[in-house]
Motif scaffolding. Structure first.
Motif, PDB file in Angstrom:
ATOM      1  N   UNK A  81     -63.813 -31.679 -18.070  1.00  0.00           N
ATOM      2  CA  UNK A  81     -64.511 -32.221 -16.948  1.00  0.00           C
ATOM      3  C   UNK A  81     -64.259 -31.296 -15.811  1.00  0.00           C
ATOM      4  N   UNK A  82     -63.290 -30.387 -15.733  1.00  0.00           N
ATOM      5  CA  UNK A  82     -62.691 -29.661 -14.815  1.00  0.00           C
ATOM      6  C   UNK A  82     -62.950 -28.035 -15.073  1.00  0.00           C
ATOM      7  N   UNK A  93     -54.643 -26.555 -12.323  1.00  0.00           N
ATOM      8  CA  UNK A  93     -53.721 -27.410 -11.581  1.00  0.00           C
ATOM      9  C   UNK A  93     -53.354 -28.820 -12.774  1.00  0.00           C
ATOM     10  N   UNK A  94     -54.487 -29.480 -13.345  1.00  0.00           N
ATOM     11  CA  UNK A  94     -54.250 -30.233 -14.370  1.00  0.00           C
ATOM     12  C   UNK A  94     -53.449 -29.830 -15.542  1.00  0.00           C
ATOM     13  N   UNK A  95     -53.729 -28.738 -15.902  1.00  0.00           N
ATOM     14  CA  UNK A  95     -53.012 -28.100 -17.106  1.00  0.00           C
ATOM     15  C   UNK A  95     -51.517 -27.921 -16.814  1.00  0.00           C
ATOM     16  N   UNK A  96     -51.196 -27.433 -15.615  1.00  0.00           N
ATOM     17  CA  UNK A  96     -49.607 -27.199 -15.182  1.00  0.00           C
ATOM     18  C   UNK A  96     -49.070 -28.640 -15.075  1.00  0.00           C
ATOM     19  N   UNK A  97     -49.872 -29.585 -14.667  1.00  0.00           N
ATOM     20  CA  UNK A  97     -49.181 -31.166 -14.530  1.00  0.00           C
ATOM     21  C   UNK A  97     -49.188 -31.771 -15.899  1.00  0.00           C
ATOM     22  N   UNK A  98     -49.630 -31.227 -17.012  1.00  0.00           N
ATOM     23  CA  UNK A  98     -49.638 -31.909 -18.334  1.00  0.00           C
ATOM     24  C   UNK A  98     -50.489 -33.112 -18.267  1.00  0.00           C
TER      25      UNK A  98
END
Length: 264
Positions: free
Chosen positions: A62-63, A70-75
């Motif tokens: 969705x991103x 950013x979402x990948x880095x935040x898990x």
């Protein structure tokens, strides 16, 4: 969006299952089996929030660009389903994902009794995923209604009516349904509930062909006929009695005699 995710949290009434199941021609047993497998029969958690499962692989797709990084880095996002175990509580992930992109985050969670994925909000009968999330917070009947709308939209109602559990599980949960034994669990749950007495629900039988006699006509009410109005009477004129004129004649005659003698 209220980040507490708490609303009215109304529970199902006994009559809601057969009532909503009747919309797609299935009974209470099929609805119970569906609910048992998807959410263990509960639409809200212990603190009154809708039961959810946040899906990082859905959030990933969705991103794009900086938000995805950013979402990948935040898990919170990764490309494929099942890469990492899910935490017991999905809400910390959902809130963190909403801070990156609220709409994408809400689309990435499965909601309520039917565990309808947020990105299917239109198939579930909502204009926005935010409207869907708010309905999920309001009550279990709305959660189940959304699941039924989704089932109809995906043309899975025939599978449920015909107890085609593998066909239903594949359509509802995707090609990987066997990994979680959705089909066999549905069949087992249905067998369990079919041995339990259902909530009475009036069936829609054929209309009666009996001819109901017509009620006799009411007697006609009398019609008031206007009565003729009497013509106004002419003003009364006093009529002299016959003796009156005789007296006048006598007086005139006597007057004439007196005048005659007066000339002599």
């Amino acid at each position: 969006m209220d980040m507490t995710f708490r609303g009215a949290a109304r529970r199902l009434d006994d009559i809601d299952l057969p009532k909503l199941g009747a919309r797609i021609g299935v009974g209470e047993d099929e609805m119970h089996a569906f609910l048992d497998v998807e959410t263990s029969g509960h639409g809200f958690d212990a603190v009154g929030r809708p039961v959810i499962l946040f899906e990082p692989h859905v959030f990933y797709r969705s991103l794009s660009g900086a938000k995805r990084a950013q979402a990948v880095a935040a898990g919170l996002a990764y490309p494929k389903w099942g890469e990492k175990p899910y935490p017991r509580d999905s809400y910390p992930r959902l809130r963190a994902a909403c801070a990156i992109d609220e709409t994408a985050a809400l689309k990435s969670a499965s909601w309520g009794l039917g565990q309808v994925l947020g990105e299917n909000f239109k198939a579930a009968g909502f204009l926005t995923v935010q409207a869907m999330a708010e309905a999920m917070m309001a009550g279990e009947a709305l959660q189940l209604g959304a699941a039924i709308d989704y089932i109809v939209e995906k043309r899975l109602d025939d599978n449920l009516r015909n107890h085609d559990w593998s066909g239903f599980a594949k359509g509802y949960n995707g090609a990987g349904y066997r990994k979680n034994s959705y089909d066999t669990r549905l069949a087992e749950a249905y067998r369990k509930w079919s041995r339990i007495k259902d909530t009475p629900w009036p069936s829609a039988g054929p209309a009666s062909s009996a001819v109901v006699p017509a009620a006799p006509p009411e007697p006609a009410k009398p019609i008031a006929v206007p009565q003729p109005t009497a013509a106004p009477s002419a003003p009364s004129v006093a009529v002299a009695k016959p003796g009156f004129w005789a007296l006048i004649a006598a007086i005139l005659k006597l007057s004439a005699i007196l005048k005659l003698f007066g000339r002599k």
